[in-house]
Design a protein around this motif. Structure first.
Motif, PDB file in Angstrom:
ATOM      1  N   LEU A  21       0.832  -1.211   0.000  1.00  0.00           N
ATOM      2  CA  LEU A  21       0.000   0.000   0.000  1.00  0.00           C
ATOM      3  C   LEU A  21       0.863   1.257   0.000  1.00  0.00           C
ATOM      4  O   LEU A  21       0.523   2.245  -0.673  1.00  0.00           O
ATOM      5  CB  LEU A  21      -0.921  -0.016   1.223  1.00  0.00           C
ATOM      6  N   SER A  22       1.960   1.217   0.725  1.00  0.00           N
ATOM      7  CA  SER A  22       2.869   2.376   0.728  1.00  0.00           C
ATOM      8  C   SER A  22       3.471   2.598  -0.645  1.00  0.00           C
ATOM      9  O   SER A  22       3.624   3.751  -1.099  1.00  0.00           O
ATOM     10  CB  SER A  22       3.978   2.162   1.762  1.00  0.00           C
TER      11      SER A  22
ATOM     12  N   ASN B  44       1.697   6.852  -6.898  1.00  0.00           N
ATOM     13  CA  ASN B  44       0.613   7.714  -7.376  1.00  0.00           C
ATOM     14  C   ASN B  44       0.928   9.195  -7.168  1.00  0.00           C
ATOM     15  O   ASN B  44       0.521  10.043  -7.972  1.00  0.00           O
ATOM     16  CB  ASN B  44      -0.689   7.351  -6.672  1.00  0.00           C
ATOM     17  N   GLN B  45       1.628   9.512  -6.088  1.00  0.00           N
ATOM     18  CA  GLN B  45       2.001  10.910  -5.861  1.00  0.00           C
ATOM     19  C   GLN B  45       2.930  11.432  -6.964  1.00  0.00           C
ATOM     20  O   GLN B  45       2.811  12.578  -7.396  1.00  0.00           O
ATOM     21  CB  GLN B  45       2.683  11.052  -4.500  1.00  0.00           C
TER      22      GLN B  45
ATOM     23  N   HIS C  76       0.819   4.257  -2.863  1.00  0.00           N
ATOM     24  CA  HIS C  76       0.624   5.670  -2.510  1.00  0.00           C
ATOM     25  C   HIS C  76       1.788   6.534  -3.008  1.00  0.00           C
ATOM     26  O   HIS C  76       1.571   7.626  -3.582  1.00  0.00           O
ATOM     27  CB  HIS C  76       0.487   5.790  -0.992  1.00  0.00           C
ATOM     28  N   SER C  77       2.995   6.041  -2.824  1.00  0.00           N
ATOM     29  CA  SER C  77       4.165   6.821  -3.242  1.00  0.00           C
ATOM     30  C   SER C  77       4.225   6.960  -4.766  1.00  0.00           C
ATOM     31  O   SER C  77       4.538   8.038  -5.300  1.00  0.00           O
ATOM     32  CB  SER C  77       5.443   6.158  -2.725  1.00  0.00           C
TER      33      SER C  77
END
Length: 352
Positions: free
Chosen positions: A159-160, A166-167, A163-164
């Motif tokens: 999940l991390s 996608n940023q 998220h990273s």
């Protein structure tokens, strides 16, 4: 000669490493050029594809699926973007965890192009850019975790990563849907130590389970013994209570029987010729008891006048009269004064 070949090989390797990005960009351009359709005025765009059209070298529009018309020579299809979910294989790479353990890790990345314009003009090769971003992000995320947490928190690590990525990939028009770690390779020494740790942990669990089983068995045996003693004591108590109740009932029954017998005897003595009947009964019992003396013991007490049966009967009746005087006086019955009769002397004799 060997040193020269090694140096030449190292120089070629360094040159190839420096030229790798440019080579990748060139291959990407060739790939884009090889799959670009020609402008045939009437074009049919397949479903889940977006064709980026440039007019005189400048972005013009994006063709939607279906029938489209273009102007020859002026309009040119510059990029073709697939709107389907793309699976990108992340190559194996080395990373160092927080506790300085070198890991070899690879994964799979699932992407989707949301904005064909940004995916075409925001980055040279979207897949290559996301792959490099995933590798660098994975190294960064693994450096924050220890080896044990890497195995325990793989889901949170995935999940991390999403998220990273996608940023950073938002400017490229790409959306990372999910990231999955395929395999984690450890050094041989770390594997051996982990195997020893697992074996020690399992031995510990086995020892603990065995001790708990022994404790439970001892507790069960003690509880069983306790319950057995309690039940035995309760059974003994109930037995004693029942025995005492039975003895009490027997005593009461015996007392009632004796009371009835005495009452009947007193009524019989009060009738006519009752004393004579009592005298006869006492004489019979006296003779019977005297006849059994020699059967029960070797030492026998004999009166001096053993052959005088009438004297013995008279003596028994005298004893009975002496015992019955207080009752007669209590009942108000007058009796004649009787002279005491001397008892015959008793001599002892032993029978062999």
């Amino acid at each position: 000669m060997l040193r020269t070949l090694c140096r030449a090989g190292g120089a070629v390797l360094k040159t190839s490493q420096r030229a790798a990005p440019r080579l990748w960009a060139t291959l990407a351009q060739q790939r884009w050029a090889s799959r670009l359709p020609m402008n045939t005025v009437v074009l049919f765009v397949p479903q889940q594809e977006a064709w980026v059209v440039e007019r005189m070298g400048r972005f013009h529009r994006i063709l939607e699926p279906g029938l489209n018309l273009l102007i020859p020579i002026l309009d040119q299809i510059r990029y073709v973007q697939s709107l389907k979910e793309i699976v990108v294989d992340i190559p194996e790479q080395s990373a160092v965890s927080l506790d300085n353990v070198t890991l070899q890790i690879d994964g799979v990345l699932y992407l989707r192009i949301l904005d064909p314009y940004k995916a075409s003009y925001g980055v040279e090769d979207p897949e290559y850019a996301v792959t490099q971003l995933a590798q660098t992000t994975m190294r960064s995320e693994l450096g924050k975790l220890t080896l044990d947490k890497v195995f325990r928190e793989r889901e949170s690590l995935n999940l991390s990563m999403v998220h990273s990525i996608n940023q950073a990939s938002d400017e490229w028009g790409i959306r990372c849907l999910r990231y999955e770690i395929k395999d984690i390779q450890l050094p041989n020494r770390v594997k051996e130590s982990m195997q020893m740790q697992v074996e020690a942990e399992r031995r510990k669990r086995a020892t603990v389970l065995e001790s708990e089983g022994t404790r439970e068995a001892a507790i069960n045996v003690a509880e069983g013994s306790k319950q057995a003693q309690i039940l035995a004591s309760e059974g003994e108590k109930a037995e004693q209570i029942n025995k005492a109740a039975g003895e009490a009932q027997a005593v009461l029954a015996k007392a009632e029987a004796q009371s009835k017998a005495i009452r009947l005897l007193s009524e019989a003595l009060a009738e006519q010729n009752g004393n004579a009947a009592a005298s006869l009964s006492v004489a019979e019992q006296y003779v019977s008891a005297f006849s059994n003396l020699a059967k029960e013991s070797n030492t026998v007490l004999l009166p001096s006048n053993t052959g005088d049966v009438s004297g013995m009967v008279t003596q028994a009746m005298t004893i009975y009269s002496t015992l019955s005087k207080p009752r007669l006086k209590r009942d108000g019955i007058k009796t004649k004064t009787e002279e005491p009769i001397e008892e015959p002397p008793v001599q002892s004799a032993s029978t062999q």
